[in-house]
Scaffold this active site. Sequence first.
Site, mmCIF file in Angstrom:
data_model
loop_
_atom_site.group_PDB
_atom_site.id
_atom_site.type_symbol
_atom_site.label_atom_id
_atom_site.label_comp_id
_atom_site.label_asym_id
_atom_site.label_seq_id
_atom_site.Cartn_x
_atom_site.Cartn_y
_atom_site.Cartn_z
ATOM 1 N N TRP A 170 0.844 -1.191 0.000
ATOM 2 C CA TRP A 170 0.000 0.000 0.000
ATOM 3 C C TRP A 170 0.884 1.247 0.000
ATOM 4 O O TRP A 170 0.564 2.261 -0.589
ATOM 5 C CB TRP A 170 -0.919 0.018 1.224
ATOM 6 C CG TRP A 170 -1.833 1.213 1.258
ATOM 7 C CD1 TRP A 170 -3.069 1.290 0.685
ATOM 8 C CD2 TRP A 170 -1.585 2.486 1.866
ATOM 9 N NE1 TRP A 170 -3.607 2.543 0.889
ATOM 10 C CE2 TRP A 170 -2.716 3.293 1.613
ATOM 11 C CE3 TRP A 170 -0.521 3.013 2.590
ATOM 12 C CZ2 TRP A 170 -2.816 4.609 2.066
ATOM 13 C CZ3 TRP A 170 -0.611 4.320 3.036
ATOM 14 C CH2 TRP A 170 -1.758 5.097 2.781
ATOM 15 N N HIS A 171 2.024 1.146 0.683
ATOM 16 C CA HIS A 171 2.899 2.305 0.814
ATOM 17 C C HIS A 171 3.692 2.615 -0.437
ATOM 18 O O HIS A 171 4.310 3.674 -0.535
ATOM 19 C CB HIS A 171 3.857 2.128 1.996
ATOM 20 C CG HIS A 171 3.193 2.354 3.310
ATOM 21 N ND1 HIS A 171 2.457 1.383 3.942
ATOM 22 C CD2 HIS A 171 3.109 3.450 4.098
ATOM 23 C CE1 HIS A 171 1.967 1.880 5.071
ATOM 24 N NE2 HIS A 171 2.342 3.132 5.182
ATOM 25 N N GLY A 172 3.714 1.702 -1.372
ATOM 26 C CA GLY A 172 4.431 2.013 -2.596
ATOM 27 C C GLY A 172 4.574 0.775 -3.449
ATOM 28 O O GLY A 172 4.630 -0.340 -2.948
#
Lengths: 469, 372
Positions: A318-320
């Site tokens: 989700w963060h990248g």
Amino acid sequence: MVFSSILFLFRFLPIFFICYFAAPKRMKNIILFLGSLIFYAWGEPVYVLLMLFSTLVDYVNGRLIERCRGSRKAKIPLVASVVVNLAVLGFFKYGDFLVHTVNSLTGASVPAPGLPLPIGISFYTFQTMSYTIDVYRGNAKAQRNLLDFGVYVAMFPQLIAGPIVKYRDVAERLHERSVDLQSVSHGAKRFCFGLAKKVLLANGIGMLWADISGRDYRQISMMTAWLGILAFAFQIYFDFSGYSDMAIGLGEIMGFHFPENFNYPYISSSVTEFWRRWHISLGSWFREYVYIPLGGNRKGLPRQLVNIVIVWMLTGIWHGAGWNFLFWGLWFAFLLVMEKMFLGKVLSWFPRIVGILYTAVAVLTGWVLFAVETPSGIFGYLRAMLGLGGFIDRDALYLGGEYYVLLLIALAVSTPIPKMLADRLEKSKTGPGMALWRLGEKVIPAALLLLAIAGIAGDSYNPFLYFRF
Amino acid sequence: MNEKNNAAFTIAILASIILIFTVADFFRGDRIYSETENRLLAQKPELSRTELFSGNYASDYEKYVTDQFAGRDKWIEIKTNTDILLQKKEIGGVYLGADDYLIEQHLPKDFTDEQADEKLELLRQLVEEWNAAVMLVPTADNILSNKLPANAPYYDETELLEKAAQLAGEDRYVDVYGILREHRDEEIYYRTDRHWTSLGAYYGYQAWLETMGENPYPYDVNGMVAADEDFLGSLHSKVNLNRQPDSIRYFPETVKKPMKVLYDFQRESDTIFEESYLDTKNKYGFFLDDSHAVIEIDTPYRLNKTLFVIKDSYANCFIPLMMTHYQKIYVVDPQYYNGRLSDLMEQCEPREGMDVLVLYDCIHFLEEFRYQ
């Protein structure tokens, strides 16, 4: 537009709030909606359509679910909503990554879409998914008013960097909300504190990380490496929690109550605790919509451990869109599993400080995976942290001298101590304590606001980290 | 004060901070140029459909609003003072050195050996083809290293200088480093600017005399004249702190008339000192009219000797000292000269030949030196 800019503070903010407060009650939502569209379109003149599309899709799906309530057909719009949101997210955020991965695995040369990431897409797709799921589950009523729903998705305070507000948390206030002077004052102060966190702490300490991360990791000493990753840890925390504070404060000024997103994560004495204190709105989203539906901890320990791994892999990416983010998630999954199995128990035998230090090392190691991105860079950096490139050198001493005051302030503000002191003053109902409190609660936010303006105007170094997500 | 009034008061303070500056910003005029920052400020971008939808308009507009914000200079000052309060010794690439010296920062990581070797190779060609004398001036961080903040990193220029000395040979390499180091307690660098002072240049001249075996002209160090007493240089602009200004001095022996100066083959002047610059921020421009591609100087000394200088701005306060040794001086700054340097040199060379001098500060040598 970012909050920490001259444009936002001295153009958007005054004009918006003058219009908003001057307008009669029934006009407030339309002003908030249009203002939010301008706010978003300023940075994303094309992708604003994508956001509106996402809004419309979920509005329609919500209505359809409501109409089919009780029958099996209600599942269709639910699935449609989840598929559309994940497809949008998958295409715009993970398209390049997936294509590159497939290419390197198969030797194919499929061209990557190469599109820039639409700002805030990870936040608003998660918000709208929570809406349709909640409507399907009967936890929320479908919104009939398209404008009110549009306000929920597009509302500028939390649009681009969270907190991820669940629909049911704000449903009533979308329609009917009121404010009093106390909550406006509280919200305004909260905004100033958030702005100061972002501009004075995150940007200031970010320069240390920018300096160290740009070096050749084979040539940095152990102390430099630790200073660097400590700087990144503070940068990302104050950047993100400062932004959350600003969002929550702005919401409060308008009568919304957004959920808290951070609760002093760096005082955690275990990784389990850290994830209850860090990016709370994301953690609770995954718990509610992924972990518990997978069975949570109700289907035996092995199944629970698998669920943990799945959830933290998802949290990671989700963060990248990158392997390092996946490994970052897996690193935490590993630690969480260890803590569930035995480590948590072992830690409980020792004083709390041992747990805090263990968590600090675990989280800082995690930040290396998060911030460095390439495998060779990650190994090089970890090697330096282990002292294999020497313990201390002139560079480290110089950097320590340049940043120790800021690091100490950052450390202090990462703990609840300043807040506790302020609360104690506030509770002293009489005498000099109260006078000091009355003065401080005005002077400090005003001074921080002025210093933050100076920081923004006087410094071109003003990147915002969470735009990548 | 009850709770309600108290809250209203807080709101009033915070809102008025925002509103006062919003209104002030609304009534201020746009500035083209910032004196303190010594640069052009962003201007209002033109609105067009393509610019709007590409997002360029938004980012240009944002730059414009930030650059033009009311009280910008004051805000920068506050920001800098906050940094100093936080015990920072480096601000915007400038070290806050001892004795009020501002010293430009050059980090070792920004300069590679390959870059140095590439420039040295060009220098070698120039020395071989023209028997050029080499004068590389160390920057203040290398000479005034005792005034740098504790443990402050700087690019060590001595290795570069050793290599240059080797390739130029003893009778062509002017050792400026040694003599400046000897005199480092004197005012050889400006406190607020990246250049050396005329006194620094004078010691450079001493080193030059020694290498070239020339007879010294009796310049009087104590007779130097101050052209201006409040010079706040480019390093001062970067940090914008309240500092004691420097003085710009020159040797009165170098203003002898009649002389002829031709700038870029166009504008003629009768002096190498341009007093008009003393009314501007860029007072160092006093020497040789700031930056030019080519300057041609006919000195009043009938010596029938020609000098060709390839240089950066460090040379501007040094060249006056050369006037007593040459009848004609050509000054070329490759940063501004676009043609082939060797062609120009062939054109300029008189029948009896000319001396060639390469004069750079070490950093600009690595960044700007060209020869082809």
